[in-house]
Write a protein that holds these residues in place. Sequence first.
Motif, PDB file in Angstrom:
ATOM      1  N   SER A 134       3.448   8.871   3.817  1.00 24.50           N
ATOM      2  CA  SER A 134       2.977   7.578   3.319  1.00 24.50           C
ATOM      3  C   SER A 134       3.034   6.511   4.408  1.00 24.50           C
ATOM      4  CB  SER A 134       3.819   7.140   2.116  1.00 24.50           C
ATOM      5  OG  SER A 134       3.786   8.109   1.098  1.00 24.50           O
ATOM      6  N   PHE A 188      -0.046   4.913  -1.653  1.00 21.13           N
ATOM      7  CA  PHE A 188       0.053   6.157  -0.894  1.00 21.13           C
ATOM      8  C   PHE A 188       1.236   7.016  -1.324  1.00 21.13           C
ATOM      9  CE2 PHE A 188      -2.149   3.283   2.168  1.00 21.13           C
ATOM     10  CZ  PHE A 188      -3.355   3.949   2.146  1.00 21.13           C
ATOM     11  N   SER A 226       0.824  -1.213   0.000  1.00 19.30           N
ATOM     12  CA  SER A 226       0.000   0.000   0.000  1.00 19.30           C
ATOM     13  C   SER A 226       0.854   1.257   0.000  1.00 19.30           C
ATOM     14  CB  SER A 226      -0.933  -0.014   1.217  1.00 19.30           C
ATOM     15  OG  SER A 226      -0.179  -0.006   2.421  1.00 19.30           O
ATOM     16  N   LYS A 227       2.002   1.204   0.646  1.00 23.27           N
ATOM     17  CA  LYS A 227       2.877   2.376   0.682  1.00 23.27           C
ATOM     18  C   LYS A 227       3.513   2.641  -0.681  1.00 23.27           C
ATOM     19  CE  LYS A 227       7.355   3.805   2.515  1.00 23.27           C
ATOM     20  NZ  LYS A 227       8.497   3.423   3.389  1.00 23.27           N
ATOM     21  N   PHE A 236      -0.194   6.432   6.637  1.00 20.97           N
ATOM     22  CA  PHE A 236      -1.357   5.735   6.089  1.00 20.97           C
ATOM     23  C   PHE A 236      -1.093   4.240   5.929  1.00 20.97           C
ATOM     24  CE2 PHE A 236      -1.785  10.127   4.547  1.00 20.97           C
ATOM     25  CZ  PHE A 236      -3.073  10.413   4.979  1.00 20.97           C
ATOM     26  N   PHE A 250      -1.366   2.318   9.164  1.00 19.93           N
ATOM     27  CA  PHE A 250      -2.766   2.106   9.536  1.00 19.93           C
ATOM     28  C   PHE A 250      -3.346   0.913   8.773  1.00 19.93           C
ATOM     29  CE2 PHE A 250      -7.318   2.958   8.812  1.00 19.93           C
ATOM     30  CZ  PHE A 250      -7.751   2.983  10.126  1.00 19.93           C
TER      31      PHE A 250
END
Length: 436
Positions: free
Chosen positions: A315, A238, A233-234, A318, A321
């Motif tokens: 980044s 993001f 996801s990073k 988020f 999380f």
Amino acid sequence: MSNSIVKFQKGSLGARFLNVLKSSNQWLHKTPERALEQAYKAALAIKTIEDQHFGGQKVSEDAPQYTPSVLECFIKDVEKHLNTIKFKLNEFKLTRNLDHSGDIEFIEKLKFIDEIVDKYQSHSVSPDQSLSSNTYQFESVKRSNNGKPTNPSGLSPLDFVEVEASGEVLNGKKSGALPRSIGRTFKKIQTELDDSSEERLMNSYRASRKKTKSAVNFVLMLVLIPLLSQQLSKNFIFFPLVEHYRQTHEVPLFLNPEMKEEALHELKSYEEELQLTSLLYKTPTIEREEIEKKMEEKAEEIYQQFNHKSSEAISNLFADFVGLVAFALVIILNPQGLTALKSLLNTVMYDLSDSAKAFIIILITDIFVGFHSPHGWEVLLEGLSSHLGIAANRSFIFLFIATFPVILDTIMKYWIFRYLSRISPSAVATLRNMNE
């Protein structure tokens, strides 16, 4: 006339209150009947499963006509109904005195419930339970939600004969005239002569091996899934979005004053390095214009470096999380794996010697709450602040170090006093001697 209206309103409010009180009283007095009826329906549901799918016999893993997945569903349903019966019977017993009707029709229902429950009730004692505790069990060992044996001590069914007979007092009954060891010996011989003992032992071993594999897989999932979720996801969601936003909008280059000070220090160090190089190697004096040009190039390099660092910190916020959500989902969606992991940890804990238990406890406490632990906590908190792009607050770090390790130390001491002293008193004595 106004007085009569007030009196009528008061009377109406009082009538409503009396009606509510009366209905509440009726509901409370019917609580025993309602609880018993719900327990009776749960027992009927178990009886229906037995009659329709197991020929009126007890629901068991040994049924050859069903696959393990189907048996797991049946066993979960029976466990759910048994828990309902247990809860509702306790509610019935606690509220029985509220029913003054003198009705004794509940006896037949209680007999039927006891007949169903007795099939699944055992008095086997596990190391983490008291000797007088009664638990609903399938077969000879305690089962988890997925219908597989969860024996925290790692004992086989043959060993339960010895466990059940151990101790001078069991379920409040004192030993008889003959020593219990004689009874244990005969029971063990009788079990070993049983033709089905080898098969039961192999089934227990297979179940234990399957549970260990499930626990290891759960640990790998618990580590890999959040880590992969965070990284993917990073890097793919993001970070590109943050980079695009920072390039198309006017945003501060530095997220906190510490980053700005670090950039200034790096730029100043580069200028001093140029001067030092010129003096040491006796190179021709660098012109001021050339120095300014090199400083501009270095400043551009520092700009790109800290712009990337700021985008990465945002980044991380988020992505972390997302990783936490993935971690929570793994635990929530895989309760069988969590149960298997707890069982494996219990087995490892019970199999360790007293000195090994004491060594592990001392190692953990010294790392997290020991004399040198504040330095470790300081490094961790500063690293976390840098990871999230937050300025390290020294006051918060010192306050955290002054309180959190103390709380951990208190919890550890309470656990040793409350649980470890009951489970393994010799380990507590060894721990005390090692600390001294």
